[in-house]
Scaffold this motif. Structure first.
Motif, PDB file in Angstrom:
ATOM      1  N   PHE A 230       0.836  -1.193   0.000  1.00 42.77           N
ATOM      2  CA  PHE A 230       0.000   0.000   0.000  1.00 42.77           C
ATOM      3  C   PHE A 230       0.877   1.251   0.000  1.00 42.77           C
ATOM      4  N   PRO A 232       1.839   4.994   0.999  1.00 44.09           N
ATOM      5  CA  PRO A 232       2.988   5.585   0.316  1.00 44.09           C
ATOM      6  C   PRO A 232       4.257   4.739   0.356  1.00 44.09           C
ATOM      7  N   SER A 376      -0.781   0.957  -5.994  1.00 43.08           N
ATOM      8  CA  SER A 376      -1.526   1.669  -4.956  1.00 43.08           C
ATOM      9  C   SER A 376      -1.212   3.159  -4.996  1.00 43.08           C
ATOM     10  N   ALA A 378      -2.091   6.964  -2.623  1.00 40.16           N
ATOM     11  CA  ALA A 378      -2.566   7.475  -1.343  1.00 40.16           C
ATOM     12  C   ALA A 378      -3.019   8.926  -1.477  1.00 40.16           C
ATOM     13  N   SER A 380      -4.058  12.336   0.824  1.00 37.99           N
ATOM     14  CA  SER A 380      -3.949  12.927   2.154  1.00 37.99           C
ATOM     15  C   SER A 380      -5.336  13.224   2.721  1.00 37.99           C
ATOM     16  N   SER A 425       0.736   2.624   8.332  1.00 38.16           N
ATOM     17  CA  SER A 425       1.493   3.545   7.473  1.00 38.16           C
ATOM     18  C   SER A 425       2.913   3.045   7.208  1.00 38.16           C
ATOM     19  N   TYR A 434      -4.103   9.400   5.732  1.00 37.94           N
ATOM     20  CA  TYR A 434      -4.352   9.250   4.298  1.00 37.94           C
ATOM     21  C   TYR A 434      -5.282   8.070   4.046  1.00 37.94           C
ATOM     22  N   THR A 436      -5.926   4.962   0.985  1.00 36.36           N
ATOM     23  CA  THR A 436      -5.331   4.338  -0.196  1.00 36.36           C
ATOM     24  C   THR A 436      -6.399   3.704  -1.073  1.00 36.36           C
TER      25      THR A 436
END
Length: 497
Positions: A230, A232, A376, A378, A380, A425, A434, A436
């Motif tokens: 995922f 970031p 993936s 993301a 914010s 994360s 965030y 995803t």
């Protein structure tokens, strides 16, 4: 398998005449030729095989198993009996499973048809992995377990050659199954947290090397890295880790769960092998890459020998259901549809990347910049408290949008005694909450369009219900939009028209 009707042509001619028999025989011989080609080449057919012909092939293979032999009477305790005819038909009467007690890949005397399906599907899987981008793949073992358990089996198969080892060096990925696979195999984990570079989370190669030195290489069973992940987080630097593992003589296991659909993940695997980096096995999910039911995995290698060790390690026989599902699916796809699906997935990625920013600009949100993750992405979210921000995910789910994953950075979780700060994360101190979404194989344009419409409604409702707090610049900016709190959050029938 003889599908040509050659033994019965004369009686058939007597019944309906030579012209019609010749026409029918030509059709059957064409299918027989396709089957012969499949058995000889052991590669995906270019064109998909139609369902009706696939069913005929499987039914003929099923007749080779002892429980389906004409005139057979079983007097043992395990004779492939099924009480329910529904269960028997659901499994194409292939009820003996695969393998023998000493090797999951070994031919089973009572199940010649099932064994033939296993051997052929193994070859087709290798061909598919090569076609999808890992061209130097040498071998694989098909396992009727999902990715986490397959990783455990990889670790257990390494035990004999590294009897002093107690620890796995784990490049942090916040997915429970990966981490728990280490403890299921009976080992401890050293968690190496990634490092943030811009919005992306990268591999901490230096710390992986340092931990291998600190513990001493004899005590390290392997280094476990991950490709598909995922955002970031981005795929681990397999080339650098593979080089470390080669220099220190430490095995390297790669969790490539849904990485076959990613050109970047496949390139990393291939490049590591090309540069003589070490990879002992890479593990991928059947369901995530080939759209079959959950329950199977493909453990592949570049010829390390680990696949054979896993085959001999597996205790007892195993269910053939995931293998039969993969066999049917690969033949239903053919190589041309595998490539088409990969291309369509890339187009879905472009569609998300081009259409999401317009929506996000409306709420002063943004997509995180993660170009090295091509599955993936993301987005914010405001830095609200955990329960408030995760409500966005709940709102999406109740509006029939599944798969989106909200990550509050202040979340924490303890798994097998290890406390993960910022769980979800992949790092302890990521700067913002965030959500995803993924561009996965099999997704359609309709999925993207519907998601964007409903995400718009959810964000509108959420910001209306969550007024800005002091110091929350993002929420203040949203408030300036003067969203109407009276707008309905329900999904209207007009939305999908």
């Amino acid at each position: 398998m003889d599908l040509s009707l050659s033994e019965h042509s004369v009686p058939c001619i007597d019944l309906i005449g030579q012209t019609y028999v010749a026409q029918g025989r030509q059709s059957v011989q064409s299918l027989s030729s396709d089957v012969s080609s499949l058995l000889e080449k052991k590669k995906l057919p270019a064109k998909p095989i139609e369902d009706r012909f696939l069913e005929l092939i499987i039914q003929q293979l099923s007749l080779m198993d002892s429980n389906n032999l004409y005139g057979n009477f079983g007097v043992g305790e395990r004779e492939g009996r099924c009480y329910s005819s529904i269960v028997s038909k659901r499994n194409f009467h292939l009820t003996h499973g695969i393998g023998r007690s000493g090797d999951i890949s070994e031919v089973q005397p009572k199940a010649a048809g099932s064994s033939l399906i296993l051997k052929l599907t193994t070859d087709l899987a290798i061909d598919a992995v090569r076609l999808m981008g890992v061209k130097k793949t040498k071998d694989c073992v098909l396992l009727p377990v999902a990715t986490g358990m397959a990783l455990s089996l990889c670790l257990m198969a390494l035990r004999a050659e590294r009897p002093e080892a107690t620890t796995v060096v784990f490049s942090r990925i916040d997915q429970k199954s990966c981490f728990k696979s280490i403890f299921t195999a009976g080992y401890k984990a050293i968690v190496v947290e990634g490092k943030a570079i811009g919005d992306e989370i990268h591999t901490n190669v230096e710390q992986i090397s340092d931990e291998c030195e600190r513990v001493t290489s004899e005590k390290v069973l392997c280094v476990m890295t991950t490709t598909s992940c995922f955002a970031p987080r981005v795929p681990d630097d397999l080339v650098a880790v593979g080089r470390i593992c080669r220099e220190k003589n430490i095995p390297h296991i790669v969790n490539n769960a849904y990485g076959l659909q990613s050109s970047k993940c496949c390139h990393l695997l291939s490049e590591t092998h090309r540069t003589n980096g070490r990879i002992d096995a890479f593990v991928q999910s059947m369901d995530k890459n080939f759209m079959v039911p959950v329950g199977g995995s493909i453990v592949a290698s570049f010829g390390s020998g680990l696949c054979q060790k896993i085959s001999k390690l597996y205790p007892g026989r195993a269910s053939s259901a995931p293998i039969v599902d993969l066999f049917i699916t690969l033949l239903s796809m053919g190589s041309e549809n595998v490539l088409r699906l990969l291309n369509e997935r890339r187009e879905i990625l472009k569609m998300l990347q081009s259409e999401l920013p317009t929506l996000l600009a409306k709420y002063k949100l943004s997509m995180l910049k993660t170009p090295k993750n091509d599955i993936s992405m993301a987005i914010s979210l405001p830095n609200a408290e955990c329960s408030r921000v995760t409500h966005i995910g709940s709102m999406l789910f109740t509006r029939f949008i599944s798969g989106a994953r909200v990550v509050p950075v202040k979340n924490s979780k303890t798994i097998n005694g290890h406390n993960f700060l910022g769980y979800g994360s992949h790092i302890s101190n990521y700067p913002c909450n965030y959500i995803t979404v993924a561009a996965a194989i099999g997704m359609r344009n309709e999925d993207v369009r519907t998601f964007i419409k409903r995400f718009d409604k959810v964000l509108s409702k959420w910001f209306a219900d969550n007024p800005p707090e002091n110091g929350d610049e993002l929420s203040v900016a949203i408030a300036e939009l003067k969203l109407d709190p009276r707008k309905s959050d329900t999904v209207s029938s007009e939305e999908d028209e």
